[in-house]
Motif scaffolding. Structure first.
Motif, PDB file in Angstrom:
ATOM      1  N   ILE A  45     -12.252 -26.696  23.387  1.00 17.30           N
ATOM      2  CA  ILE A  45     -12.425 -25.511  24.228  1.00 17.30           C
ATOM      3  C   ILE A  45     -13.448 -25.802  25.322  1.00 17.30           C
ATOM      4  O   ILE A  45     -14.628 -26.047  25.044  1.00 17.30           O
ATOM      5  CB  ILE A  45     -12.883 -24.305  23.389  1.00 17.30           C
ATOM      6  N   LEU A  46     -12.992 -25.791  26.551  1.00 14.42           N
ATOM      7  CA  LEU A  46     -13.848 -25.932  27.722  1.00 14.42           C
ATOM      8  C   LEU A  46     -14.142 -24.523  28.227  1.00 14.42           C
ATOM      9  O   LEU A  46     -13.242 -23.828  28.675  1.00 14.42           O
ATOM     10  CB  LEU A  46     -13.136 -26.760  28.790  1.00 14.42           C
ATOM     11  N   LYS A  47     -15.412 -24.115  28.154  1.00 16.88           N
ATOM     12  CA  LYS A  47     -15.696 -22.707  28.363  1.00 16.88           C
ATOM     13  C   LYS A  47     -16.839 -22.468  29.349  1.00 16.88           C
ATOM     14  O   LYS A  47     -17.703 -23.316  29.554  1.00 16.88           O
ATOM     15  CB  LYS A  47     -16.065 -22.048  27.027  1.00 16.88           C
ATOM     16  N   SER A  48     -16.805 -21.275  29.913  1.00 14.33           N
ATOM     17  CA  SER A  48     -17.922 -20.767  30.694  1.00 14.33           C
ATOM     18  C   SER A  48     -18.963 -20.198  29.738  1.00 14.33           C
ATOM     19  O   SER A  48     -18.703 -19.997  28.544  1.00 14.33           O
ATOM     20  CB  SER A  48     -17.434 -19.691  31.659  1.00 14.33           C
ATOM     21  N   ARG A  49     -20.152 -19.928  30.238  1.00 17.10           N
ATOM     22  CA  ARG A  49     -21.202 -19.363  29.397  1.00 17.10           C
ATOM     23  C   ARG A  49     -20.921 -17.893  29.089  1.00 17.10           C
ATOM     24  O   ARG A  49     -20.244 -17.190  29.832  1.00 17.10           O
ATOM     25  CB  ARG A  49     -22.563 -19.500  30.102  1.00 17.10           C
ATOM     26  N   GLN A  50     -21.449 -17.445  27.966  1.00 16.77           N
ATOM     27  CA  GLN A  50     -21.424 -16.040  27.562  1.00 16.77           C
ATOM     28  C   GLN A  50     -20.008 -15.448  27.561  1.00 16.77           C
ATOM     29  O   GLN A  50     -19.771 -14.345  28.036  1.00 16.77           O
ATOM     30  CB  GLN A  50     -22.337 -15.214  28.480  1.00 16.77           C
ATOM     31  N   MET A  51     -19.096 -16.193  27.000  1.00 16.28           N
ATOM     32  CA  MET A  51     -17.718 -15.704  26.870  1.00 16.28           C
ATOM     33  C   MET A  51     -17.445 -15.202  25.461  1.00 16.28           C
ATOM     34  O   MET A  51     -16.320 -14.805  25.154  1.00 16.28           O
ATOM     35  CB  MET A  51     -16.725 -16.817  27.225  1.00 16.28           C
ATOM     36  N   GLY A  52     -18.450 -15.247  24.592  1.00 17.82           N
ATOM     37  CA  GLY A  52     -18.271 -14.765  23.222  1.00 17.82           C
ATOM     38  C   GLY A  52     -17.462 -15.695  22.346  1.00 17.82           C
ATOM     39  O   GLY A  52     -16.969 -15.285  21.293  1.00 17.82           O
ATOM     40  N   ILE A  53     -17.352 -16.965  22.733  1.00 20.31           N
ATOM     41  CA  ILE A  53     -16.486 -17.881  21.996  1.00 20.31           C
ATOM     42  C   ILE A  53     -17.152 -18.372  20.714  1.00 20.31           C
ATOM     43  O   ILE A  53     -16.485 -18.536  19.686  1.00 20.31           O
ATOM     44  CB  ILE A  53     -16.074 -19.066  22.885  1.00 20.31           C
ATOM     45  N   SER A  54     -18.458 -18.581  20.743  1.00 19.20           N
ATOM     46  CA  SER A  54     -19.148 -18.968  19.507  1.00 19.20           C
ATOM     47  C   SER A  54     -19.019 -17.857  18.469  1.00 19.20           C
ATOM     48  O   SER A  54     -18.818 -18.122  17.278  1.00 19.20           O
ATOM     49  CB  SER A  54     -20.624 -19.262  19.791  1.00 19.20           C
ATOM     50  N   THR A  55     -19.133 -16.602  18.920  1.00 22.66           N
ATOM     51  CA  THR A  55     -18.948 -15.459  18.016  1.00 22.66           C
ATOM     52  C   THR A  55     -17.520 -15.403  17.504  1.00 22.66           C
ATOM     53  O   THR A  55     -17.270 -15.117  16.324  1.00 22.66           O
ATOM     54  CB  THR A  55     -19.300 -14.150  18.749  1.00 22.66           C
TER      55      THR A  55
END
Length: 527
Positions: free
Chosen positions: A62-72
Motif C-alpha cells: 500500500i502506497l499511501k498519503s499521510r493521515q488516510m486512516g490506513i493503519s487504523t
C-alpha cells in the motif's frame, strides 16, 4: 410473526460480522479520533475498497498519503481476523518497537469497545501483544533483521516500510514463515527510490507477487487543494510530496533532486543510445567519437577489490561538459590501467585523473610505467583543497617532488566535490547520456547528513563524475592561464616596454604575476 429472541439477534449479528469485515467495522468498530475522541469507524468509500482488496489478495503493498486512516484500517482488519479465525498469528513490524506497539494498541482499543458477546476471550494482554484463547495473537516487534524468523505467521504487517533499515533482510527471513499460506500487508508513504518498498511497488505494478494499492490524498473526501497547499507551507515541498502525493521521485533525500534526474533522462538519455558498446559484456559505452579539435578528461574511480563494487570512468569533453564515453564493470587493476591509457590516448591524450584511494595506486602505476604524458597530479599538502592552488603554485612544474599522481579524495574534499556535483546538475550544465549514471544518482542519498549510495547500491559512476567536474575546473583555468599569457606576450611584441619588467622586486616576486583574487602565480615553470 414473533419477534426474534435476543439470542437469535446476537447470532445473526455475529454471523454478519464474521462474513463481512466492512459490516463488522461500521457496525461495531470504535476508534480513537485525534480530535473527536472515540467514534464509530464509519469507513470512507476508498477505505472500504482498500479493505476488500486486502481481503482478496494474499500479498498487498500500500502506497499511501499521510493521515488516510490506513493503519487504523489494517488494525481493524487484524482484529477481525483474530476474532473469527482460530490460531491466526499476526506480527507487526515498524521502524521502532513503539511505532509497532501503536498498531497493537489500536487493536486493543477496538476490542475493548466491542459488545461483550463479540469480544474474544483474552488469554494474554500486554503492551506488545494481545492473545485470545482461540489461539489467535498479535505481536509488535522492532525492525531487527531477525524479526519474524522464529514462527509460522498468518499475517505479516510492515508499517512505514520505506523507512525501515535492512527491510529486505527482514522480508527474506519473514517470507519463510509465510510459506504455509500466510499473507502480508506492507504499507508506507514513499521515501525515495531504490529501497525495498519502492522495488516492491514497481514489481507489484508489473504483476509480480504483490497487489498494489495506491492511496493519493485526493481520495479523501474531506481534503481539497487548500489542504494540500497548507501541507506544503507546513512541511516544505519535498516532505509534502513524500507525505501527500505518493511521489517516489520527489520524496527521496537524493543529493541531486529526483526531478532533475528525470529531466536528464527525458532530455539526454531517451533516444540517445550509445553508437558503440565495446569490451567484454559491452560495458564501455561510446556516444561520440573523438573530435581532434577538442580536449577531454578521463576520470576514473577504481574498485576496492572486494567484489561489491565496480571500476568506472567517464570521458568528458572539457569545455562543454559533454559526456562522450563511459565504462562500468568488474576488471583487474592492471587491465583497468591499460584500458584507461587506451581510451585516454584515443581521446587526444586526454587529461587522465585516477582516484588514488583504495587500490587506485595500482592503476596509476600502470599509467606511470607506460609513461602516459598527461596524468593529473595533486599537491601533497593543500593543492587538492582549493583548485586555485594549482594555479598559484604552478601546476605544470617539471619538478613534481611536492606532487603526487592521481586525484586525492579526502574528508575535506569529498563534501566540496559533492557540492559541485549538485550545483552543476541543478544548473543543468553537463550533457549526460548514461542511464547507468542516472540510476546511481537516484540512489545517491543523504544518510545521517552524509552523501552516499543507498544500502545495496554503489556510487562508482557518481564519484567518477565528481572527479571529472572537480578536475575540469582546474584544467580549464590552467588552459585559460596559458591563453592569457600567450596573448599578453603577443600584444607586447614590437613595443618598447619589456614583457616582464624588473623593478623594486625581491628575488621571489620577480618570478610571480597576479593570479585569481589577491593571489600570486609562480612563473618558474617557464624556465
Amino acid at each position: 410473526m414473533p419477534n426474534p429472541s435476543l439470542k437469535q439477534v446476537i447470532s445473526e449479528q455475529y454471523m454478519k460480522c464474521a462474513m463481512d469485515p466492512v459490516y463488522f467495522m461500521r457496525k461495531y468498530g470504535i476508534i480513537q479520533h485525534p480530535t473527536k475522541g472515540k467514534i464509530y469507524f464509519d469507513l470512507y468509500k476508498f477505505q472500504e475498497k482498500t479493505l476488500e482488496s486486502i481481503a482478496e489478495n494474499r500479498y498487498n503493498v500500500i502506497l499511501k498519503s499521510r493521515q488516510m486512516g490506513i493503519s487504523t484500517l489494517v488494525a481493524a482488519y487484524a482484529l477481525w481476523c483474530m476474532l473469527f479465525r482460530d490460531d491466526f498469528n499476526i506480527l507487526v513490524i515498524a521502524t521502532t518497537q513503539d511505532v509497532a506497539k501503536n498498531l497493537v494498541t489500536k487493536v486493543r482499543v477496538m476490542h475493548e469497545n466491542l459488545p461483550r458477546w463479540l469480544q474474544g476471550s483474552t488469554a494474554e494482554d500486554n503492551k506488545l501483544s494481545l492473545k485470545f484463547k482461540n489461539g489467535s495473537v498479535i505481536k509488535a516487534v522492532s525492525s531487527a533483521s531477525t524479526s519474524g524468523r522464529s514462527e509460522a505467521l498468518s499475517l505479516l504487517i510492515v508499517d512505514e516500510a520505506a523507512f525501515i533499515d535492512k527491510i529486505d533482510e527482514i522480508w527474506a527471513s519473514a517470507q519463510q514463515t509465510l510459506a504455509t499460506g500466510g499473507g502480508a500487508i506492507i504499507l508506507s508513504t514513499p521515501n525515495g527510490t531504490g529501497n525495498f518498498f519502492h522495488k516492491t511497488w514497481v514489481a507489484a505494478q508489473e504483476g509480480k507477487q504483490f497487489n498494489p494499492i495506491r492511496l493519493h490524498w485526493t481520495l479523501h473526501p474531506d481534503r481539497d487543494q487548500r489542504w494540500r497547499d497548507e501541507q506544503t507551507e507546513l512541511l516544505g515541498e519535498r516532505l509534502a510530496a513524500q507525505e501527500c502525493d505518493c511521489d517516489f521521485i520527489s520524496s527521496g533525500h537524493t543529493v541531486v533532486a529526483g526531478e532533475l534526474v528525470e529531466w536528464y533522462r527525458l532530455t539526454y538519455v531517451e533516444n540517445h543510445d550509445p553508437v558503440e558498446k565495446r569490451g567484454p559484456g559491452g560495458d564501455l559505452w561510446i556516444w561520440e567519437y573523438p573530435d581532434y579539435t577538442k580536449n577531454y578528461i578521463v576520470s576514473a574511480d577504481v574498485a576496492r577489490g572486494d567484489g561489491s563494487d565496480t571500476s568506472a570512468f567517464h570521458v568528458i569533453e572539457i569545455e562543454t561538459l559533454h559526456q562522450v564515453a563511459e565504462y562500468k564493470g568488474k576488471i583487474g587493476t592492471t587491465e583497468f590501467g591499460h584500458m584507461l591509457i587506451s581510451i585516454a590516448t584515443e581521446y587526444n591524450n586526454a587529461l587522465l585523473a585516477i582516484e588514488t584511494a583504495n587500490v587506485g595506486w595500482a592503476v596509476i602505476q600502470v599509467a606511470l610505467d607506460r609513461n602516459y604524458p598527461n596524468i593529473f597530479y595533486t599537491y601533497k599538502q593543500d593543492g587538492y583543497v582549493d583548485d586555485n592552488i594549482h594555479l598559484v603554485k604552478g601546476y605544470d612544474l617539471k619538478d613534481k617532488s611536492n606532487m603526487i599522481p592521481g586525484h586525492v579524495t579526502s574528508t575535506r574534499t569529498r563534501p566540496l566535490m559533492i557540492a559541485k556535483l549538485e550545483t552543476y546538475f541543478r544548473e543543468k550544465t553537463p550533457i549526460v547520456h548514461s542511464s547507468r549514471l542516472l540510476d546511481e544518482l537516484m540512489v545517491f542519498i543523504w544518510i545521517n547528513d552524509k552523501p552516499q549510495a543507498q544500502r545495496g547500491y554503489n556510487d562508482d559512476l557518481v564519484m567518477a563524475f565528481c572527479i571529472a567536474l572537480w578536475v575540469r575546473d582546474t584544467a580549464l583555468k590552467l588552459r585559460q592561464q596559458g591563453l592569457d599569457l600567450t596573448m599578453e606576450t603577443i600584444s607586447r611584441i614590437g613595443k618598447s616596454a619589456p614583457i616582464y619588467q624588473t623593478g623594486d622586486y625581491n628575488s621571489r616576486a620577480q618570478w610571480e604575476m597576479p593570479g585569481p583574487g589577491n593571489t600570486r602565480q609562480s612563473l618558474k615553470w617557464l624556465l
